[in-house]
Design an enzyme around this catalytic site. Structure first.
Site, PDB file in Angstrom:
ATOM      1  N   GLU A 107       0.764  -1.173   0.159  1.00  0.00           N
ATOM      2  CA  GLU A 107       0.019   0.010   0.158  1.00  0.00           C
ATOM      3  C   GLU A 107       0.646   1.361   0.212  1.00  0.00           C
ATOM      4  OE1 GLU A 107      -4.084  -0.918   2.129  1.00  0.00           O
ATOM      5  OE2 GLU A 107      -2.220  -1.457   3.449  1.00  0.00           O
ATOM      6  N   CYS A 130       3.210   8.375   1.281  1.00  0.00           N
ATOM      7  CA  CYS A 130       3.880   7.713   2.382  1.00  0.00           C
ATOM      8  C   CYS A 130       4.030   6.263   1.709  1.00  0.00           C
ATOM      9  CB  CYS A 130       2.854   7.355   3.478  1.00  0.00           C
ATOM     10  SG  CYS A 130       2.885   6.265   4.705  1.00  0.00           S
ATOM     11  N   CYS A 169       6.058  -7.301   7.458  1.00  0.00           N
ATOM     12  CA  CYS A 169       7.039  -6.540   8.243  1.00  0.00           C
ATOM     13  C   CYS A 169       7.481  -7.649   9.402  1.00  0.00           C
ATOM     14  CB  CYS A 169       6.592  -5.379   8.944  1.00  0.00           C
ATOM     15  SG  CYS A 169       7.781  -4.604  10.042  1.00  0.00           S
ATOM     16  N   GLU A 202       9.962  -2.305   7.481  1.00  0.00           N
ATOM     17  CA  GLU A 202      11.096  -1.594   8.026  1.00  0.00           C
ATOM     18  C   GLU A 202      12.227  -1.211   7.135  1.00  0.00           C
ATOM     19  OE1 GLU A 202      11.816   0.026  10.948  1.00  0.00           O
ATOM     20  OE2 GLU A 202      13.803   0.066  10.070  1.00  0.00           O
ATOM     21  N   SER A 231      11.634   6.288   8.482  1.00  0.00           N
ATOM     22  CA  SER A 231      11.260   5.824   9.731  1.00  0.00           C
ATOM     23  C   SER A 231      11.727   4.523  10.094  1.00  0.00           C
ATOM     24  CB  SER A 231       9.910   6.084   9.793  1.00  0.00           C
ATOM     25  OG  SER A 231       9.295   6.019  10.644  1.00  0.00           O
ATOM     26  N   SER A 276      10.971   5.166  15.575  1.00  0.00           N
ATOM     27  CA  SER A 276       9.722   5.044  16.485  1.00  0.00           C
ATOM     28  C   SER A 276      10.214   4.735  17.697  1.00  0.00           C
ATOM     29  CB  SER A 276       9.066   4.187  15.713  1.00  0.00           C
ATOM     30  OG  SER A 276       8.675   4.559  14.423  1.00  0.00           O
ATOM     31  N   LEU A 277      10.227   5.660  18.684  1.00  0.00           N
ATOM     32  CA  LEU A 277      10.534   5.484  20.055  1.00  0.00           C
ATOM     33  C   LEU A 277       9.651   4.797  20.913  1.00  0.00           C
ATOM     34  CD1 LEU A 277      13.169   5.537  22.066  1.00  0.00           C
ATOM     35  CD2 LEU A 277      12.425   7.860  22.537  1.00  0.00           C
ATOM     36  N   HIS A 278       8.474   5.361  20.985  1.00  0.00           N
ATOM     37  CA  HIS A 278       7.157   5.161  21.724  1.00  0.00           C
ATOM     38  C   HIS A 278       7.309   4.897  23.383  1.00  0.00           C
ATOM     39  CE1 HIS A 278       5.822   5.394  17.717  1.00  0.00           C
ATOM     40  NE2 HIS A 278       6.171   4.254  17.354  1.00  0.00           N
ATOM     41  N   ASN A 292      -3.624   5.256  16.906  1.00  0.00           N
ATOM     42  CA  ASN A 292      -4.823   4.790  15.981  1.00  0.00           C
ATOM     43  C   ASN A 292      -5.211   3.367  16.419  1.00  0.00           C
ATOM     44  OD1 ASN A 292      -5.177   6.992  14.092  1.00  0.00           O
ATOM     45  ND2 ASN A 292      -3.261   6.396  13.439  1.00  0.00           N
ATOM     46  N   CYS A 307      -1.476   6.173  10.192  1.00  0.00           N
ATOM     47  CA  CYS A 307      -0.299   5.364  10.575  1.00  0.00           C
ATOM     48  C   CYS A 307      -0.714   4.150  11.280  1.00  0.00           C
ATOM     49  CB  CYS A 307       0.331   6.115  11.573  1.00  0.00           C
ATOM     50  SG  CYS A 307       1.266   7.480  11.064  1.00  0.00           S
TER      51      CYS A 307
HETATM   52  N1  SAH Z   1       9.054   0.231  10.494  1.00  0.00           N
HETATM   53  C1  SAH Z   1       8.991   2.029  10.457  1.00  0.00           C
HETATM   54  C2  SAH Z   1       8.131   2.575   9.525  1.00  0.00           C
HETATM   55  C3  SAH Z   1       6.713   1.921   9.492  1.00  0.00           C
HETATM   56  S1  SAH Z   1       5.716   2.541  10.635  1.00  0.00           S
HETATM   57  C4  SAH Z   1       8.861   2.208  11.715  1.00  0.00           C
HETATM   58  O1  SAH Z   1       8.822   1.649  12.627  1.00  0.00           O
HETATM   59  O2  SAH Z   1       9.034   3.578  11.950  1.00  0.00           O
HETATM   60  C5  SAH Z   1       5.618   4.239  10.586  1.00  0.00           C
HETATM   61  C6  SAH Z   1       5.100   5.018  11.842  1.00  0.00           C
HETATM   62  O3  SAH Z   1       3.703   4.539  12.251  1.00  0.00           O
HETATM   63  C7  SAH Z   1       5.914   4.634  13.081  1.00  0.00           C
HETATM   64  O4  SAH Z   1       6.251   5.687  13.564  1.00  0.00           O
HETATM   65  C8  SAH Z   1       5.094   3.733  13.631  1.00  0.00           C
HETATM   66  O5  SAH Z   1       5.508   3.492  15.013  1.00  0.00           O
HETATM   67  C9  SAH Z   1       3.829   4.427  13.377  1.00  0.00           C
HETATM   68  N2  SAH Z   1       2.556   3.596  13.898  1.00  0.00           N
HETATM   69  C10 SAH Z   1       2.312   2.350  13.736  1.00  0.00           C
HETATM   70  N3  SAH Z   1       1.178   1.753  14.131  1.00  0.00           N
HETATM   71  C11 SAH Z   1       0.493   2.800  14.633  1.00  0.00           C
HETATM   72  C12 SAH Z   1      -0.756   3.260  15.271  1.00  0.00           C
HETATM   73  N4  SAH Z   1      -1.487   2.098  15.368  1.00  0.00           N
HETATM   74  N5  SAH Z   1      -0.776   4.342  15.781  1.00  0.00           N
HETATM   75  C13 SAH Z   1       0.064   5.276  15.569  1.00  0.00           C
HETATM   76  N6  SAH Z   1       0.862   5.298  14.897  1.00  0.00           N
HETATM   77  C14 SAH Z   1       1.442   4.073  14.650  1.00  0.00           C
END
Ligand code: SAH
Length: 342
Positions: free
Chosen positions: A91, A104, A111, A159, A190, A213-215, A289, A332
């Site tokens: 996609e 995007c 993945c 990734e 990313s 993507s730290l989170h 999301n 996302c």
């Molecule tokens: N593998 C890479 C790129 C793909 S994800 C990465 O991990 O960064 C792209 C972005 O979307 C990342 O920051 C990821 O953490 C975020 N993302 C994934 N699922 C999400 C969700 N349910 N809600 C919000 N952001 C999300």
């Protein structure tokens, strides 16, 4: 099957042409037809001699993407599902704004990294995309878009740093003036935090944007959200980002999804500002999301703003991401390969 001509760099195409006794400048003409004029066959490349057009058509194809489905959001976001020649699906999303449009794109079909909050990992890993398949997505979005496609983010499925060579090759081509001429600073990679690949990326001499993507601000929470953290825990990841920043002189963005009851209270904001202290970085907050009704949910608006303000007060640069394309599952982490049959 014929090779997709986008698989070749300018130098590589020049090499092929040389072996056909064709002059080097033809390579630029050919790519300009493909990347800039949106040509969909070789036959119409009117400034090339007929025999060369024929020979190109005998040896190469122009695209490997077939549109399988398309949805448009009320906010103008468009999501495209493509079928690849081997039956895999990927996609790509076009996110228009006032004076920019962001593509995007996906770097892999599926993945490996199985983040708890992300739909892309749910079906597992299929395969890496070739550089041509990455570029084909950009080309499709560009040709479809009523606005100039100004920015590219590798935030679709996969990734990017796990498909390092193909992604970097595609980035260099996107950036070239003979292709899309998209400025490196408008291309974002990313990553979920592959430490050795971040070290390698620092040596590429590219002015691209790096988003990490730290989170989570502690290993226990990050382990639960992102299994990759067991291999590359927060301290190692932040150290590699510090080295990246020092080496490239670029600011790094940390993506931080906010999930209620998981990582979004004030003590977490405190931990986050502590681990980022002194780094040339910014934090992009993304209210999660939800993937499922029973799964992770975003905090209340009030808690989101508390979290943001706490970071601001401790001197961290913060942005709050507005979700786009939610109604068409293009936000996302919502991209799902649900058309795929194994
Ligand atoms: N593998 C890479 C790129 C793909 S994800 C990465 O991990 O960064 C792209 C972005 O979307 C990342 O920051 C990821 O953490 C975020 N993302 C994934 N699922 C999400 C969700 N349910 N809600 C919000 N952001 C999300």
């Amino acid at each position: 099957m014929k090779e997709n001509i986008k698989q070749l760099s300018l130098e590589e195409l020049t090499g092929v042409l040389a072996s056909w006794k064709e002059p080097a400048f033809r390579a630029g003409q050919i790519f300009s037809w493909i990347y800039q004029k949106g040509a969909d066959d070789f036959a119409g490349m009117s400034n090339l001699p007929q025999p060369l057009r024929r020979r190109l058509g005998e040896n190469f194809c122009l695209s490997g993407l077939e549109l399988a489905s398309f949805r448009e959001s009320l906010d103008g976001t468009k999501k495209f599902l493509f079928k690849l020649p081997d039956g895999k699906f990927i996609e790509a999303v076009n996110i228009p704004a006032q004076n920019r449009a962001t593509g995007c794109i996906s770097s892999q079909a599926g993945c490996k990294f199985a983040c708890a909050f992300c739909a892309s990992g749910a079906l597992g890993f299929k395969r890496n995309l070739s550089s041509a398949e990455i570029l084909d997505q950009v080309l499709y979005l560009k040709n479809d878009s009523s606005q100039a496609l100004t920015h590219i983010v590798f935030m679709g499925t996969g990734e990017p740093l796990d498909n390092y060579d193909n992604v970097l090759k595609a980035v260099r081509i996107m950036n070239s003036d003979w292709a899309f001429n998209i400025g490196a600073r408008r291309i974002t990679i990313s990553t979920c935090g592959l430490v050795p690949a971040i070290a390698r990326l620092a040596e590429e001499g590219l002015q691209i944007e790096l988003s990490v993507s730290l989170h989570a601000a502690d290993d226990k929470v990050r382990d639960a959200l992102m299994p990759v953290n067991k291999r590359y825990p927060i301290k190692e990841l932040i150290d590699s980002c510090r080295k990246y920043i020092n080496r490239t002189n670029r600011q790094v963005t940390f993506e931080y999804i906010l999930a209620r009851g998981v990582n979004s209270d004030l003590p977490n904001a405190g931990k986050l500002s502590k681990i980022l202290a002194g780094l040339n970085c910014k934090v992009n907050l993304i209210p999660i999301n939800p993937q499922k009704e029973e799964g992770l949910q975003p905090p209340s608006k009030r808690d989101i703003l508390f979290f943001r303000d706490a970071l601001v007060k401790s001197g961290v640069a913060v942005t709050l991401r507005r979700p786009r394309g939610q109604d068409i599952e293009a936000a996302c982490g919502q991209l799902r390969l649900r058309y795929e049959k194994d």
